[in-house]
Design an enzyme around this catalytic site. Sequence first.
Site, short mmCIF file in Angstrom:
data_model
loop_
_atom_site.label_atom_id
_atom_site.label_comp_id
_atom_site.label_asym_id
_atom_site.label_seq_id
_atom_site.Cartn_x
_atom_site.Cartn_y
_atom_site.Cartn_z
N ASN A 13 35.90 43.60 34.41
CA ASN A 13 37.07 42.80 34.80
C ASN A 13 37.12 41.43 34.13
O ASN A 13 38.17 40.95 33.75
CB ASN A 13 37.16 42.69 36.32
CG ASN A 13 35.97 41.99 36.93
OD1 ASN A 13 34.84 42.18 36.49
ND2 ASN A 13 36.20 41.17 37.91
N GLY A 55 28.88 44.65 39.73
CA GLY A 55 29.77 45.81 39.69
C GLY A 55 30.07 46.28 41.10
O GLY A 55 29.98 45.49 42.05
N THR A 74 27.72 51.62 43.08
CA THR A 74 26.82 51.57 41.93
C THR A 74 25.59 50.72 42.27
O THR A 74 24.46 51.09 41.91
CB THR A 74 27.53 50.95 40.70
OG1 THR A 74 28.82 51.53 40.58
CG2 THR A 74 26.75 51.19 39.43
N GLU A 131 25.40 41.70 42.49
CA GLU A 131 26.69 41.05 42.80
C GLU A 131 27.72 42.15 42.89
O GLU A 131 28.10 42.73 41.87
CB GLU A 131 27.06 40.06 41.69
CG GLU A 131 26.07 38.93 41.49
CD GLU A 131 25.94 38.03 42.71
OE1 GLU A 131 26.89 37.98 43.52
OE2 GLU A 131 24.89 37.41 42.87
N CYS A 152 36.54 39.99 41.65
CA CYS A 152 35.81 40.24 42.90
C CYS A 152 36.13 39.18 43.94
O CYS A 152 35.99 39.42 45.13
CB CYS A 152 34.31 40.28 42.63
SG CYS A 152 33.73 38.77 41.84
N GLU A 184 23.49 34.20 42.19
CA GLU A 184 23.44 33.74 40.80
C GLU A 184 23.79 32.25 40.80
O GLU A 184 24.03 31.64 41.83
CB GLU A 184 24.42 34.53 39.94
CG GLU A 184 24.07 36.00 39.85
CD GLU A 184 24.95 36.76 38.86
OE1 GLU A 184 26.18 36.71 39.01
OE2 GLU A 184 24.40 37.40 37.95
P1 NAD Z 1 30.96 49.70 38.20
O1 NAD Z 1 29.98 49.58 39.30
O2 NAD Z 1 31.65 50.99 38.02
O3 NAD Z 1 30.27 49.39 36.79
C1 NAD Z 1 29.63 48.16 36.53
C2 NAD Z 1 28.61 48.37 35.42
O4 NAD Z 1 27.58 49.23 35.90
C3 NAD Z 1 29.18 49.05 34.18
O5 NAD Z 1 28.57 48.50 33.04
C4 NAD Z 1 28.75 50.49 34.37
O6 NAD Z 1 28.66 51.20 33.17
C5 NAD Z 1 27.40 50.31 35.01
N1 NAD Z 1 26.90 51.45 35.79
C6 NAD Z 1 27.63 52.40 36.44
N2 NAD Z 1 26.80 53.29 37.04
C7 NAD Z 1 25.53 52.88 36.79
C8 NAD Z 1 24.25 53.37 37.15
N3 NAD Z 1 24.09 54.47 37.90
N4 NAD Z 1 23.16 52.71 36.72
C9 NAD Z 1 23.28 51.58 35.97
N5 NAD Z 1 24.48 51.08 35.58
C10 NAD Z 1 25.60 51.71 36.00
O7 NAD Z 1 31.99 48.51 38.41
P2 NAD Z 1 33.29 48.19 37.55
O8 NAD Z 1 34.34 49.19 37.91
O9 NAD Z 1 32.92 47.98 36.12
O10 NAD Z 1 33.68 46.76 38.14
C11 NAD Z 1 34.43 46.57 39.29
C12 NAD Z 1 33.55 46.25 40.48
O11 NAD Z 1 32.72 45.13 40.18
C13 NAD Z 1 34.33 45.85 41.70
O12 NAD Z 1 33.75 46.45 42.82
C14 NAD Z 1 34.15 44.35 41.77
O13 NAD Z 1 34.27 43.78 43.04
C15 NAD Z 1 32.76 44.20 41.25
N6 NAD Z 1 32.54 42.85 40.77
C16 NAD Z 1 31.73 42.03 41.50
C17 NAD Z 1 31.53 40.70 41.08
C18 NAD Z 1 30.64 39.77 41.86
O14 NAD Z 1 30.26 38.75 41.30
N7 NAD Z 1 30.28 40.07 43.09
C19 NAD Z 1 32.17 40.25 39.93
C20 NAD Z 1 33.00 41.12 39.23
C21 NAD Z 1 33.18 42.42 39.65
#
Ligand code: NAD
Length: 491
Positions: free
Chosen positions: A156, A232, A236, A254, A288, A468
Amino acid sequence: MHASPTQVQHFIGGSFCPSESDAWIPRENPATGAPLRSIARGQSEDVARAAGACAKAQKAWGATSPAERSRILLQIADGIDAQLDALAMTECEDTGKPLSLARSLDIPRAAANFRFFATAILHETGESYRTEVPQDALNYVTRRPVGTVGCISPWNLPLYLFTWKIAPALAAGNAVIAKPSELAPTTASMLCEIAARAGLPAGVLNVVHGLGSEAGHAIVAHPQTKAISFTGGTTTGAAIAGVAAPMFKKLSLELGGKNPTIICADADLTVAMPEIVRSAFLNQGQICLCGSRILVHKTRLAEFMEQFTALVSALRVGDPLDAESDLGSLVSMEHLAKVTAMIARGVKDGAKIVTGGAPPARLASRVAKGAFLSPTVLLAPPQDSQCVQEEIFGPVVTVQSFDRHADAVRMANGTRYGLAATIWTRDLSRAHRMAGALEAGIVWVNCWMLRDLRTPFGGMKDSGVGREGGTEALRFFTEPTNVCIALGARL
Ligand code: NAD
Protein backbone atom coordinates in the site's frame (compact mmCIF):
# COMPACT_ATOMS: atom_id res chain seq x y z
CA MET A 1 24.38 -4.02 -11.87
CA HIS A 2 21.62 -2.08 -13.67
CA ALA A 3 17.97 -2.90 -13.06
CA SER A 4 16.00 -3.95 -16.13
CA PRO A 5 12.99 -1.75 -17.05
CA THR A 6 10.74 -4.72 -17.93
CA GLN A 7 11.89 -7.27 -15.38
CA VAL A 8 12.10 -6.80 -11.64
CA GLN A 9 15.03 -8.98 -10.62
CA HIS A 10 16.44 -9.98 -7.25
CA PHE A 11 19.37 -8.02 -5.86
CA ILE A 12 21.76 -10.46 -4.21
CA GLY A 13 25.38 -9.86 -3.22
CA GLY A 14 25.43 -6.52 -5.06
CA SER A 15 24.09 -7.79 -8.43
CA PHE A 16 20.70 -8.02 -10.09
CA CYS A 17 19.82 -11.60 -11.03
CA PRO A 18 16.81 -13.76 -11.95
CA SER A 19 15.62 -16.66 -9.79
CA GLU A 20 17.56 -19.89 -10.07
CA SER A 21 14.36 -21.42 -11.45
CA ASP A 22 13.98 -18.48 -13.89
CA ALA A 23 10.29 -18.25 -12.91
CA TRP A 24 8.43 -14.91 -13.23
CA ILE A 25 5.18 -13.34 -12.03
CA PRO A 26 3.38 -11.06 -14.51
CA ARG A 27 2.04 -7.77 -13.15
CA GLU A 28 -0.42 -5.33 -14.69
CA ASN A 29 -0.93 -1.65 -14.09
CA PRO A 30 -4.11 -1.74 -11.94
CA ALA A 31 -5.33 1.60 -13.28
CA THR A 32 -5.13 0.64 -16.95
CA GLY A 33 -5.03 -3.17 -17.03
CA ALA A 34 -1.98 -2.97 -19.33
CA PRO A 35 0.92 -5.40 -18.77
CA LEU A 36 3.61 -3.71 -16.72
CA ARG A 37 6.60 -5.81 -15.69
CA SER A 38 7.59 -9.39 -14.80
CA ILE A 39 8.64 -9.99 -11.23
CA ALA A 40 11.25 -12.60 -10.32
CA ARG A 41 9.52 -15.44 -8.46
CA GLY A 42 12.03 -16.23 -5.73
CA GLN A 43 12.20 -19.54 -3.87
CA SER A 44 14.18 -20.91 -0.95
CA GLU A 45 17.33 -21.37 -3.06
CA ASP A 46 17.34 -17.63 -3.88
CA VAL A 47 16.89 -16.79 -0.20
CA ALA A 48 19.77 -19.17 0.60
CA ARG A 49 21.99 -17.24 -1.86
CA ALA A 50 20.97 -13.98 -0.19
CA ALA A 51 21.77 -15.47 3.22
CA GLY A 52 25.23 -16.42 1.91
CA ALA A 53 25.78 -12.83 0.75
CA CYS A 54 24.68 -11.52 4.17
CA ALA A 55 27.04 -13.91 5.96
CA LYS A 56 29.96 -12.56 3.92
CA ALA A 57 29.09 -8.89 4.33
CA GLN A 58 27.59 -8.43 7.78
CA LYS A 59 30.65 -8.59 10.04
CA ALA A 60 32.49 -5.82 8.21
CA TRP A 61 29.34 -3.68 7.96
CA GLY A 62 28.52 -4.19 11.65
CA ALA A 63 32.07 -3.14 12.53
CA THR A 64 31.96 0.19 10.65
CA SER A 65 31.57 3.28 12.81
CA PRO A 66 28.12 4.86 13.21
CA ALA A 67 29.57 7.92 11.47
CA GLU A 68 30.49 5.87 8.38
CA ARG A 69 27.13 4.08 8.28
CA SER A 70 25.42 7.43 8.73
CA ARG A 71 27.37 8.94 5.82
CA ILE A 72 26.26 6.17 3.45
CA LEU A 73 22.63 6.19 4.59
CA LEU A 74 22.45 9.97 4.13
CA GLN A 75 23.70 9.50 0.59
CA ILE A 76 20.95 6.95 0.00
CA ALA A 77 18.44 9.57 1.20
CA ASP A 78 19.92 12.09 -1.24
CA GLY A 79 19.76 9.47 -4.00
CA ILE A 80 16.04 8.93 -3.30
CA ASP A 81 15.42 12.68 -3.49
CA ALA A 82 17.33 12.89 -6.76
CA GLN A 83 15.07 10.22 -8.28
CA LEU A 84 11.81 11.59 -6.90
CA ASP A 85 10.10 11.75 -10.29
CA ALA A 86 11.09 8.26 -11.49
CA LEU A 87 10.31 6.63 -8.15
CA ALA A 88 6.94 8.38 -7.84
CA MET A 89 5.94 7.40 -11.38
CA THR A 90 6.91 3.78 -10.73
CA GLU A 91 4.95 3.68 -7.48
CA CYS A 92 1.95 5.15 -9.30
CA GLU A 93 2.19 2.50 -12.07
CA ASP A 94 2.57 -0.37 -9.61
CA THR A 95 -0.25 0.59 -7.22
CA GLY A 96 -2.67 2.86 -9.12
CA LYS A 97 -2.26 5.59 -6.49
CA PRO A 98 -2.31 9.23 -7.64
CA LEU A 99 1.09 10.34 -8.90
CA SER A 100 0.70 13.51 -6.84
CA LEU A 101 0.40 11.40 -3.67
CA ALA A 102 3.45 9.29 -4.47
CA ARG A 103 5.41 12.53 -5.09
CA SER A 104 4.24 14.30 -1.97
CA LEU A 105 3.95 11.46 0.55
CA ASP A 106 5.52 8.10 -0.35
CA ILE A 107 8.87 9.04 -1.80
CA PRO A 108 9.71 12.01 0.46
CA ARG A 109 8.92 9.84 3.47
CA ALA A 110 11.24 7.08 2.16
CA ALA A 111 14.10 9.62 2.08
CA ALA A 112 13.07 10.91 5.53
CA ASN A 113 13.24 7.36 6.93
CA PHE A 114 16.88 7.06 5.85
CA ARG A 115 17.77 10.54 7.14
CA PHE A 116 16.10 9.88 10.46
CA PHE A 117 17.92 6.63 11.25
CA ALA A 118 21.20 7.85 9.70
CA THR A 119 21.28 10.66 12.22
CA ALA A 120 19.65 8.80 15.14
CA ILE A 121 22.67 6.48 15.40
CA LEU A 122 24.92 9.50 15.88
CA HIS A 123 23.10 10.51 19.05
CA GLU A 124 22.46 7.27 20.88
CA THR A 125 22.73 7.23 24.64
CA GLY A 126 23.65 4.22 26.76
CA GLU A 127 22.11 2.51 29.76
CA SER A 128 23.98 1.96 33.02
CA TYR A 129 23.00 1.15 36.61
CA ARG A 130 25.03 1.43 39.79
CA THR A 131 24.28 -1.47 42.14
CA GLU A 132 25.05 -1.04 45.84
CA VAL A 133 23.48 -4.07 47.57
CA PRO A 134 24.69 -6.78 48.18
CA GLN A 135 27.90 -5.39 46.70
CA ASP A 136 29.10 -2.37 44.80
CA ALA A 137 28.92 -2.97 41.04
CA LEU A 138 28.43 -1.16 37.75
CA ASN A 139 26.07 -2.55 35.12
CA TYR A 140 26.14 -1.23 31.60
CA VAL A 141 24.40 -2.38 28.46
CA THR A 142 26.15 -2.92 25.16
CA ARG A 143 24.23 -3.45 21.93
CA ARG A 144 25.36 -5.34 18.85
CA PRO A 145 23.60 -5.89 15.51
CA VAL A 146 21.34 -8.96 15.41
CA GLY A 147 23.25 -10.16 12.31
CA THR A 148 21.09 -11.13 9.34
CA VAL A 149 17.49 -9.90 9.51
CA GLY A 150 14.41 -10.40 7.33
CA CYS A 151 12.17 -7.46 6.35
CA ILE A 152 8.83 -8.08 4.62
CA SER A 153 6.56 -5.24 3.53
CA PRO A 154 3.12 -4.70 1.92
CA TRP A 155 1.96 -2.97 -1.28
CA ASN A 156 0.00 0.00 0.00
CA LEU A 157 2.89 2.40 0.75
CA PRO A 158 5.61 0.41 -0.99
CA LEU A 159 8.87 2.35 -0.62
CA TYR A 160 7.67 4.23 2.47
CA LEU A 161 7.15 1.03 4.50
CA PHE A 162 10.05 -0.88 2.93
CA THR A 163 12.51 1.83 4.01
CA TRP A 164 10.83 2.15 7.43
CA LYS A 165 12.33 -1.30 8.12
CA ILE A 166 15.46 -1.34 5.98
CA ALA A 167 16.80 1.99 7.23
CA PRO A 168 16.94 1.10 10.97
CA ALA A 169 18.11 -2.44 10.19
CA LEU A 170 21.06 -1.12 8.17
CA ALA A 171 21.74 1.77 10.55
CA ALA A 172 22.09 -0.72 13.41
CA GLY A 173 24.71 -2.67 11.43
CA ASN A 174 22.70 -5.63 10.18
CA ALA A 175 22.70 -7.34 6.81
CA VAL A 176 19.20 -7.56 5.34
CA ILE A 177 17.19 -9.97 3.23
CA ALA A 178 14.10 -8.03 2.24
CA LYS A 179 10.97 -8.78 0.28
CA PRO A 180 8.58 -6.09 -0.90
CA SER A 181 5.07 -7.06 -1.95
CA GLU A 182 4.82 -8.88 -5.28
CA LEU A 183 2.12 -6.34 -6.22
CA ALA A 184 4.38 -3.27 -5.88
CA PRO A 185 8.01 -4.42 -5.94
CA THR A 186 9.74 -2.14 -8.40
CA THR A 187 10.86 0.78 -6.25
CA ALA A 188 12.58 -1.64 -3.86
CA SER A 189 14.81 -2.69 -6.76
CA MET A 190 15.42 0.95 -7.72
CA LEU A 191 16.45 1.56 -4.11
CA CYS A 192 19.09 -1.20 -4.38
CA GLU A 193 20.69 0.66 -7.26
CA ILE A 194 20.61 3.92 -5.30
CA ALA A 195 22.14 2.18 -2.26
CA ALA A 196 24.94 0.63 -4.29
CA ARG A 197 25.78 4.02 -5.83
CA ALA A 198 25.79 5.55 -2.34
CA GLY A 199 28.52 3.10 -1.36
CA LEU A 200 26.57 0.47 0.58
CA PRO A 201 28.83 -2.60 0.42
CA ALA A 202 27.66 -5.57 -1.68
CA GLY A 203 25.71 -8.16 0.30
CA VAL A 204 24.53 -5.78 3.04
CA LEU A 205 21.13 -5.21 1.40
CA ASN A 206 19.60 -8.09 -0.54
CA VAL A 207 16.14 -8.13 -2.06
CA VAL A 208 14.43 -11.40 -2.98
CA HIS A 209 11.16 -10.89 -4.85
CA GLY A 210 8.25 -13.25 -5.15
CA LEU A 211 5.13 -14.59 -3.50
CA GLY A 212 4.62 -14.48 0.24
CA SER A 213 4.04 -18.21 0.51
CA GLU A 214 7.32 -18.91 -1.32
CA ALA A 215 10.02 -16.21 -1.02
CA GLY A 216 8.41 -14.62 2.07
CA HIS A 217 8.07 -17.94 3.86
CA ALA A 218 11.65 -18.88 2.95
CA ILE A 219 12.98 -15.65 4.50
CA VAL A 220 11.06 -16.29 7.73
CA ALA A 221 12.06 -19.98 7.86
CA HIS A 222 15.77 -19.49 7.08
CA PRO A 223 17.77 -20.25 10.25
CA GLN A 224 20.10 -17.29 9.61
CA THR A 225 17.42 -14.56 9.80
CA LYS A 226 17.40 -13.99 13.55
CA ALA A 227 14.86 -11.16 13.50
CA ILE A 228 11.80 -10.73 11.28
CA SER A 229 10.19 -7.35 10.80
CA PHE A 230 6.85 -7.74 9.03
CA THR A 231 4.13 -5.32 7.97
CA GLY A 232 0.98 -6.70 6.36
CA GLY A 233 -2.28 -8.44 7.09
CA THR A 234 -3.21 -9.99 10.45
CA THR A 235 -3.70 -13.50 8.98
CA THR A 236 -0.26 -13.36 7.36
CA GLY A 237 1.22 -12.12 10.65
CA ALA A 238 -0.20 -15.16 12.43
CA ALA A 239 1.30 -17.50 9.80
CA ILE A 240 4.70 -15.80 10.14
CA ALA A 241 4.60 -16.00 13.93
CA GLY A 242 3.79 -19.72 13.61
CA VAL A 243 7.05 -20.28 11.75
CA ALA A 244 9.31 -17.79 13.54
CA ALA A 245 8.28 -18.20 17.18
CA PRO A 246 9.39 -21.85 17.59
CA MET A 247 12.74 -20.81 16.07
CA PHE A 248 13.02 -18.12 18.82
CA LYS A 249 13.40 -15.27 16.35
CA LYS A 250 12.78 -11.68 17.33
CA LEU A 251 9.47 -10.62 15.79
CA SER A 252 8.00 -7.24 14.97
CA LEU A 253 4.50 -7.51 13.49
CA GLU A 254 2.67 -4.43 12.17
CA LEU A 255 -0.74 -5.72 11.13
CA GLY A 256 -4.21 -4.62 10.12
CA GLY A 257 -6.36 -1.90 11.62
CA LYS A 258 -10.02 -0.89 11.89
CA ASN A 259 -9.44 2.53 13.29
CA PRO A 260 -12.20 4.58 14.92
CA THR A 261 -12.60 8.30 14.31
CA ILE A 262 -14.57 9.66 17.26
CA ILE A 263 -16.48 12.90 16.82
CA CYS A 264 -17.40 14.21 20.25
CA ALA A 265 -20.38 16.45 20.98
CA ASP A 266 -18.15 19.55 21.05
CA ALA A 267 -16.01 18.79 17.97
CA ASP A 268 -15.15 21.73 15.72
CA LEU A 269 -16.44 20.26 12.48
CA THR A 270 -15.18 23.12 10.32
CA VAL A 271 -11.61 22.26 11.26
CA ALA A 272 -12.17 18.51 11.49
CA MET A 273 -14.10 17.78 8.32
CA PRO A 274 -11.34 17.98 5.68
CA GLU A 275 -9.09 15.82 7.88
CA ILE A 276 -11.85 13.28 8.51
CA VAL A 277 -12.37 12.95 4.75
CA ARG A 278 -8.60 12.64 4.20
CA SER A 279 -8.24 10.07 6.98
CA ALA A 280 -11.02 7.97 5.46
CA PHE A 281 -9.96 8.01 1.82
CA LEU A 282 -6.28 8.89 1.43
CA ASN A 283 -4.57 6.35 -0.86
CA GLN A 284 -8.05 5.00 -1.69
CA GLY A 285 -8.49 4.07 1.97
CA GLN A 286 -5.61 1.62 1.65
CA ILE A 287 -3.57 2.80 4.64
CA CYS A 288 -3.49 0.76 7.82
CA LEU A 289 -4.05 4.03 9.76
CA CYS A 290 -7.14 5.16 7.82
CA GLY A 291 -10.08 6.09 10.00
CA SER A 292 -12.54 3.58 8.56
CA ARG A 293 -15.10 3.62 11.41
CA ILE A 294 -16.58 7.02 12.13
CA LEU A 295 -18.38 7.34 15.45
CA VAL A 296 -20.44 10.53 15.80
CA HIS A 297 -22.17 11.92 18.89
CA LYS A 298 -25.91 11.64 18.20
CA THR A 299 -26.43 15.39 18.63
CA ARG A 300 -24.08 16.08 15.69
CA LEU A 301 -25.06 13.23 13.35
CA ALA A 302 -27.39 15.09 10.98
CA GLU A 303 -25.01 18.03 10.60
CA PHE A 304 -22.05 15.67 10.18
CA MET A 305 -23.73 13.54 7.53
CA GLU A 306 -24.76 16.55 5.49
CA GLN A 307 -21.27 18.05 5.39
CA PHE A 308 -19.39 14.76 5.11
CA THR A 309 -21.53 13.35 2.28
CA ALA A 310 -21.18 16.57 0.30
CA LEU A 311 -17.38 16.51 0.58
CA VAL A 312 -17.06 12.79 -0.14
CA SER A 313 -19.33 12.96 -3.21
CA ALA A 314 -17.17 15.80 -4.54
CA LEU A 315 -13.94 13.75 -4.41
CA ARG A 316 -12.60 13.13 -7.90
CA VAL A 317 -11.77 9.51 -8.77
CA GLY A 318 -9.80 8.95 -11.94
CA ASP A 319 -6.54 8.61 -13.82
CA PRO A 320 -3.68 8.55 -11.27
CA LEU A 321 -1.63 10.66 -13.70
CA ASP A 322 -4.22 13.43 -13.65
CA ALA A 323 -3.24 16.06 -11.07
CA GLU A 324 -6.95 16.68 -10.45
CA SER A 325 -7.60 13.11 -9.21
CA ASP A 326 -8.07 12.81 -5.45
CA LEU A 327 -8.31 9.02 -5.64
CA GLY A 328 -6.71 6.64 -8.13
CA SER A 329 -7.42 2.94 -8.60
CA LEU A 330 -7.30 0.16 -6.05
CA VAL A 331 -4.27 -2.11 -6.20
CA SER A 332 -5.87 -4.86 -8.30
CA MET A 333 -9.14 -6.12 -9.78
CA GLU A 334 -9.07 -8.94 -7.18
CA HIS A 335 -8.88 -6.41 -4.37
CA LEU A 336 -11.70 -4.39 -5.94
CA ALA A 337 -13.87 -7.53 -6.03
CA LYS A 338 -13.12 -8.18 -2.34
CA VAL A 339 -13.97 -4.60 -1.32
CA THR A 340 -17.18 -4.61 -3.38
CA ALA A 341 -18.26 -7.90 -1.81
CA MET A 342 -17.73 -6.42 1.65
CA ILE A 343 -19.92 -3.43 0.76
CA ALA A 344 -22.68 -5.79 -0.43
CA ARG A 345 -22.39 -7.78 2.78
CA GLY A 346 -22.59 -4.53 4.79
CA VAL A 347 -25.88 -3.66 3.06
CA LYS A 348 -27.21 -7.15 3.75
CA ASP A 349 -26.26 -6.72 7.41
CA GLY A 350 -28.33 -3.52 7.64
CA ALA A 351 -26.10 -0.61 6.51
CA LYS A 352 -27.35 2.01 4.04
CA ILE A 353 -25.12 3.24 1.21
CA VAL A 354 -25.23 7.03 1.45
CA THR A 355 -22.79 7.66 -1.39
CA GLY A 356 -20.51 5.53 -3.60
CA GLY A 357 -20.76 1.75 -3.68
CA ALA A 358 -19.91 1.45 -7.39
CA PRO A 359 -17.21 2.46 -9.89
CA PRO A 360 -17.33 6.10 -10.98
CA ALA A 361 -19.77 6.72 -13.84
CA ARG A 362 -17.21 8.30 -16.15
CA LEU A 363 -13.56 7.37 -16.57
CA ALA A 364 -11.05 8.53 -19.19
CA SER A 365 -10.52 5.86 -21.88
CA ARG A 366 -6.89 5.22 -20.74
CA VAL A 367 -8.18 3.96 -17.38
CA ALA A 368 -11.58 2.56 -18.40
CA LYS A 369 -10.50 -0.98 -17.46
CA GLY A 370 -8.94 -0.01 -14.12
CA ALA A 371 -9.83 -1.10 -10.57
CA PHE A 372 -11.72 2.06 -9.59
CA LEU A 373 -14.33 2.52 -6.87
CA SER A 374 -16.09 5.67 -5.74
CA PRO A 375 -15.58 6.56 -2.09
CA THR A 376 -18.32 4.81 -0.18
CA VAL A 377 -20.13 5.72 3.05
CA LEU A 378 -22.11 3.02 4.87
CA LEU A 379 -24.52 4.45 7.44
CA ALA A 380 -25.64 2.74 10.65
CA PRO A 381 -24.33 -0.82 10.32
CA PRO A 382 -24.81 -2.94 13.46
CA GLN A 383 -21.70 -3.15 15.66
CA ASP A 384 -21.35 -6.89 15.04
CA SER A 385 -21.58 -6.66 11.24
CA GLN A 386 -18.60 -7.63 9.10
CA CYS A 387 -18.13 -4.10 7.71
CA VAL A 388 -17.61 -2.80 11.26
CA GLN A 389 -15.57 -5.72 12.54
CA GLU A 390 -13.23 -6.53 9.64
CA GLU A 391 -10.67 -4.49 7.76
CA ILE A 392 -11.91 -3.59 4.27
CA PHE A 393 -8.76 -1.72 3.21
CA GLY A 394 -10.48 0.27 0.51
CA PRO A 395 -12.39 3.56 0.06
CA VAL A 396 -15.18 2.54 2.42
CA VAL A 397 -16.16 3.99 5.81
CA THR A 398 -18.92 3.14 8.21
CA VAL A 399 -20.72 5.83 10.22
CA GLN A 400 -22.34 4.96 13.55
CA SER A 401 -23.74 7.25 16.24
CA PHE A 402 -23.27 7.10 19.99
CA ASP A 403 -25.09 8.47 22.99
CA ARG A 404 -22.50 8.96 25.76
CA HIS A 405 -18.77 9.37 25.29
CA ALA A 406 -18.23 6.17 27.28
CA ASP A 407 -20.29 4.38 24.61
CA ALA A 408 -17.94 5.73 21.94
CA VAL A 409 -14.97 4.21 23.74
CA ARG A 410 -16.79 0.89 24.12
CA MET A 411 -17.69 0.83 20.40
CA ALA A 412 -14.19 1.94 19.42
CA ASN A 413 -12.70 -0.91 21.45
CA GLY A 414 -15.28 -3.39 20.17
CA THR A 415 -13.22 -5.02 17.42
CA ARG A 416 -10.22 -7.34 17.48
CA TYR A 417 -7.94 -4.57 16.16
CA GLY A 418 -6.07 -1.89 18.11
CA LEU A 419 -3.84 0.11 15.80
CA ALA A 420 -4.91 3.77 15.81
CA ALA A 421 -7.76 6.03 16.87
CA THR A 422 -8.62 9.69 16.32
CA ILE A 423 -10.61 11.94 18.67
CA TRP A 424 -12.14 15.24 17.60
CA THR A 425 -13.05 17.43 20.60
CA ARG A 426 -12.42 20.89 22.05
CA ASP A 427 -12.15 19.39 25.56
CA LEU A 428 -8.56 18.27 26.03
CA SER A 429 -9.14 16.71 29.41
CA ARG A 430 -11.83 14.52 27.86
CA ALA A 431 -9.42 13.67 25.02
CA HIS A 432 -6.77 12.67 27.54
CA ARG A 433 -9.19 10.43 29.45
CA MET A 434 -10.50 8.83 26.27
CA ALA A 435 -6.98 8.25 24.93
CA GLY A 436 -6.15 6.38 28.13
CA ALA A 437 -9.19 4.13 27.71
CA LEU A 438 -8.86 3.42 23.99
CA GLU A 439 -7.20 0.15 23.01
CA ALA A 440 -4.93 1.62 20.33
CA GLY A 441 -1.18 1.99 19.93
CA ILE A 442 -1.57 5.47 18.42
CA VAL A 443 -4.16 8.10 19.36
CA TRP A 444 -4.46 11.36 17.46
CA VAL A 445 -6.38 14.26 18.96
CA ASN A 446 -7.66 16.91 16.54
CA CYS A 447 -5.29 15.68 13.80
CA TRP A 448 -4.60 12.53 11.80
CA MET A 449 -1.41 10.84 10.61
CA LEU A 450 0.70 13.62 12.06
CA ARG A 451 3.90 11.62 12.41
CA ASP A 452 7.05 12.25 14.40
CA LEU A 453 9.51 9.49 13.55
CA ARG A 454 10.82 9.41 17.13
CA THR A 455 7.49 8.14 18.52
CA PRO A 456 6.61 4.43 19.00
CA PHE A 457 4.52 3.16 16.10
CA GLY A 458 2.36 0.03 16.15
CA GLY A 459 -0.75 -1.62 17.48
CA MET A 460 -2.35 -3.62 20.27
CA LYS A 461 -4.53 -6.74 20.06
CA ASP A 462 -4.66 -8.28 16.55
CA SER A 463 -2.97 -5.18 15.08
CA GLY A 464 0.46 -6.40 16.01
CA VAL A 465 3.31 -7.17 18.32
CA GLY A 466 6.05 -4.69 19.16
CA ARG A 467 6.59 -1.15 17.98
CA GLU A 468 8.58 0.48 15.18
CA GLY A 469 9.98 4.01 15.09
CA GLY A 470 12.76 5.84 16.88
CA THR A 471 14.63 3.93 19.55
CA GLU A 472 12.08 1.09 19.43
CA ALA A 473 13.28 0.13 15.94
CA LEU A 474 16.96 0.47 16.79
CA ARG A 475 16.42 -1.70 19.87
CA PHE A 476 14.59 -4.30 17.82
CA PHE A 477 17.46 -4.59 15.36
CA THR A 478 20.11 -4.98 18.10
CA GLU A 479 20.88 -7.56 20.79
CA PRO A 480 21.66 -6.16 24.24
CA THR A 481 24.28 -7.58 26.60
CA ASN A 482 24.36 -6.41 30.20
CA VAL A 483 27.90 -6.26 31.60
CA CYS A 484 28.14 -6.28 35.41
CA ILE A 485 31.50 -5.27 36.90
CA ALA A 486 32.03 -5.79 40.62
CA LEU A 487 33.77 -2.64 41.80
CA GLY A 488 35.34 -4.02 44.98
CA ALA A 489 36.01 -2.04 48.15
CA ARG A 490 39.63 -0.86 47.75
CA LEU A 491 41.27 1.89 45.71
P1 NAD B 1 -0.15 -9.33 3.09
O1 NAD B 1 -0.14 -9.81 4.49
O2 NAD B 1 -0.93 -10.08 2.09
O3 NAD B 1 1.34 -9.25 2.50
C1 NAD B 1 2.34 -8.48 3.11
C2 NAD B 1 3.69 -9.05 2.72
O4 NAD B 1 3.83 -10.35 3.28
C3 NAD B 1 3.88 -9.23 1.21
O5 NAD B 1 5.21 -8.94 0.88
C4 NAD B 1 3.58 -10.70 1.02
O6 NAD B 1 4.19 -11.24 -0.12
C5 NAD B 1 4.18 -11.28 2.28
N1 NAD B 1 3.65 -12.59 2.70
C6 NAD B 1 2.42 -13.12 2.44
N2 NAD B 1 2.33 -14.35 2.99
C7 NAD B 1 3.50 -14.60 3.61
C8 NAD B 1 4.01 -15.70 4.36
N3 NAD B 1 3.28 -16.80 4.59
N4 NAD B 1 5.26 -15.62 4.86
C9 NAD B 1 6.02 -14.51 4.66
N5 NAD B 1 5.60 -13.44 3.94
C10 NAD B 1 4.35 -13.48 3.43
O7 NAD B 1 -0.62 -7.81 3.18
P2 NAD B 1 -0.87 -6.80 1.97
O8 NAD B 1 -2.16 -7.18 1.31
O9 NAD B 1 0.37 -6.66 1.16
O10 NAD B 1 -1.06 -5.43 2.77
C11 NAD B 1 -2.26 -5.02 3.33
C12 NAD B 1 -2.30 -5.30 4.82
O11 NAD B 1 -1.17 -4.71 5.46
C13 NAD B 1 -3.50 -4.69 5.50
O12 NAD B 1 -4.01 -5.61 6.42
C14 NAD B 1 -2.93 -3.49 6.23
O13 NAD B 1 -3.64 -3.07 7.35
C15 NAD B 1 -1.59 -3.99 6.61
N6 NAD B 1 -0.69 -2.88 6.89
C16 NAD B 1 -0.33 -2.66 8.18
C17 NAD B 1 0.51 -1.56 8.48
C18 NAD B 1 0.94 -1.28 9.89
O14 NAD B 1 1.89 -0.53 10.07
N7 NAD B 1 0.31 -1.84 10.90
C19 NAD B 1 0.95 -0.74 7.45
C20 NAD B 1 0.54 -1.00 6.14
C21 NAD B 1 -0.28 -2.08 5.87
